[in-house]
Design a protein around this motif. Structure first.
Motif, PDB file in Angstrom:
ATOM      1  N   ILE A 139       0.782  -1.177   0.111  1.00 58.63           N
ATOM      2  CA  ILE A 139      -0.126  -0.172   0.009  1.00 58.63           C
ATOM      3  C   ILE A 139       0.925   1.239  -0.101  1.00 58.63           C
ATOM      4  CG2 ILE A 139      -1.498   1.466   1.418  1.00 58.63           C
ATOM      5  CD1 ILE A 139      -2.849  -1.335   2.292  1.00 58.63           C
ATOM      6  N   CYS A 149      -5.961  -8.698   0.084  1.00 59.08           N
ATOM      7  CA  CYS A 149      -4.423  -8.407  -0.487  1.00 59.08           C
ATOM      8  C   CYS A 149      -3.649  -9.821  -0.053  1.00 59.08           C
ATOM      9  CB  CYS A 149      -3.999  -7.387   0.457  1.00 59.08           C
ATOM     10  SG  CYS A 149      -2.561  -6.646  -0.260  1.00 59.08           S
ATOM     11  N   CYS A 193      -7.408  -6.726  -6.268  1.00 60.90           N
ATOM     12  CA  CYS A 193      -7.111  -5.551  -6.181  1.00 60.90           C
ATOM     13  C   CYS A 193      -8.529  -4.905  -6.569  1.00 60.90           C
ATOM     14  CB  CYS A 193      -6.106  -4.917  -6.941  1.00 60.90           C
ATOM     15  SG  CYS A 193      -4.426  -5.371  -6.583  1.00 60.90           S
ATOM     16  N   CYS A 219     -10.738  -4.421  -3.809  1.00 60.60           N
ATOM     17  CA  CYS A 219     -10.320  -3.812  -2.370  1.00 60.60           C
ATOM     18  C   CYS A 219     -10.635  -2.219  -2.210  1.00 60.60           C
ATOM     19  CB  CYS A 219      -8.776  -3.853  -2.715  1.00 60.60           C
ATOM     20  SG  CYS A 219      -8.104  -3.015  -1.019  1.00 60.60           S
ATOM     21  N   CYS A 242      -3.759   2.891  -3.031  1.00 62.59           N
ATOM     22  CA  CYS A 242      -2.599   2.093  -2.846  1.00 62.59           C
ATOM     23  C   CYS A 242      -1.583   2.164  -4.046  1.00 62.59           C
ATOM     24  CB  CYS A 242      -3.214   0.698  -3.101  1.00 62.59           C
ATOM     25  SG  CYS A 242      -2.203  -0.618  -3.003  1.00 62.59           S
ATOM     26  N   TYR A 281       0.787   0.112  -4.959  1.00 65.01           N
ATOM     27  CA  TYR A 281       0.732  -1.057  -5.725  1.00 65.01           C
ATOM     28  C   TYR A 281      -0.393  -1.037  -6.672  1.00 65.01           C
ATOM     29  CZ  TYR A 281       1.508  -6.426  -6.307  1.00 65.01           C
ATOM     30  OH  TYR A 281       1.707  -7.512  -6.993  1.00 65.01           O
TER      31      TYR A 281
HETATM   32  S1  SF4 Z   1      -5.145  -2.594  -3.824  1.00 68.16           S
HETATM   33 FE1  SF4 Z   1      -3.327  -2.461  -2.562  1.00 68.16          FE
HETATM   34  S2  SF4 Z   1      -4.125  -3.140  -0.631  1.00 68.16           S
HETATM   35 FE2  SF4 Z   1      -5.650  -3.862  -1.997  1.00 68.16          FE
HETATM   36  S3  SF4 Z   1      -5.353  -5.824  -2.782  1.00 68.16           S
HETATM   37 FE3  SF4 Z   1      -4.177  -4.484  -4.255  1.00 68.16          FE
HETATM   38  S4  SF4 Z   1      -2.405  -4.387  -3.224  1.00 68.16           S
HETATM   39 FE4  SF4 Z   1      -3.669  -5.153  -1.689  1.00 68.16          FE
END
Ligand code: SF4
Length: 234
Positions: A159, A205, A211, A214, A220, A222
């Motif tokens: 994150i 995660c 994602c 999420c 985030c 990532y």
């Molecule tokens: S958006 Fe970020 S926190 Fe959410 S699942 Fe993907 S990598 Fe993990």
């Protein structure tokens, strides 16, 4: 140090809105945690929970019951927890003998003194490395360590930094530093962080993250396009 995309506190608030308040689903007493941890293999909440239930029903989880039980009976009781029940039975015997001989049958009361020494003592138990010791220290109210769930230290690192490291120890340490920097060294606050990150790592995660589902994705790093092993911009 890369610039954090969202504060740890905000991450936790978002996760709590999604999952609600979390409680530990394992025994927090150090001796019982060690028993529970050996009830499943590969160790997971589900495997350890199954083995623990069976052990409680068939033999008991207290020190005297484990010391008195023949090893084959222990192994049979541990079978629902997964692989290598005989080895886990032997480990349980070793734990019980050590708690009796070195801690006067009361592990919790023996875990006193400088934290470095307590940690060293915990790590002499089988299958306990730094993440396990941190978890025991925090949840047994021994020291408000910034413990990180051992199976998902990548959550906060993804994150905030947009990557996860190839080296587990580095990822764990970076997650720990993020918690230390923002979450006060208070038992309840650090337990809250641990439990919410654990839940998110187990449900969304994951190793292969979900994602699109999420609630953190808009903040985030990532998700914003960084990839495993590649550094984000400072
Ligand atoms: S958006 Fe970020 S926190 Fe959410 S699942 Fe993907 S990598 Fe993990």
């Amino acid at each position: 140090m890369t610039k954090a995309s969202i504060s740890v506190l905000k991450v936790l608030d978002k996760l709590e809105s999604l999952y609600g308040k979390q409680e530990p689903n394992w025994p927090v007493d150090p001796y019982f945690f060690l028993v529970w941890w050996h009830c499943g293999y590969p160790a997971s909440d589900a495997a350890c929970g199954k083995g623990w239930e069976s052990l409680q029903r068939e033999i008991g989880t207290d020190l005297d019951s484990i010391l008195a039980a023949p090893a084959p009976m222990l192994a049979k009781a541990l079978l629902p927890g997964g692989m290598v029940p005989e080895l886990r039975a032997m480990r349980l015997k070793e734990i019980a003998v050590r708690v009796k001989n070195e801690f006067g049958s009361d592990l919790r009361s023996g875990l006193v003194g400088p934290i470095a020494e307590v940690r060293k003592s915990l790590k002499k138990f089988s299958n306990i490395a730094d993440p396990g010791a941190d978890r025991i220290l925090l949840f047994a109210d021994i020291a408000p360590i910034a413990a990180v769930p051992s199976n998902c230290p990548h959550v906060l690192v993804r994150i905030q930094r947009g990557l996860e490291r190839e080296n587990y120890g580095v990822t764990y340490r970076e997650a720990q530093q993020a918690i230390e920097a923002e979450i006060p060294a208070v038992f309840e606050s650090r337990k809250r962080a641990y439990l919410l990150l654990k839940r998110h790592g187990q449900e969304v995660c994951k190793r292969k993250p979900k994602c699109p589902k999420c609630p953190i994705s808009s903040s985030c790093a990532y998700f914003a396009g960084h990839h495993r092993g590649r550094a984000t911009q400072a």
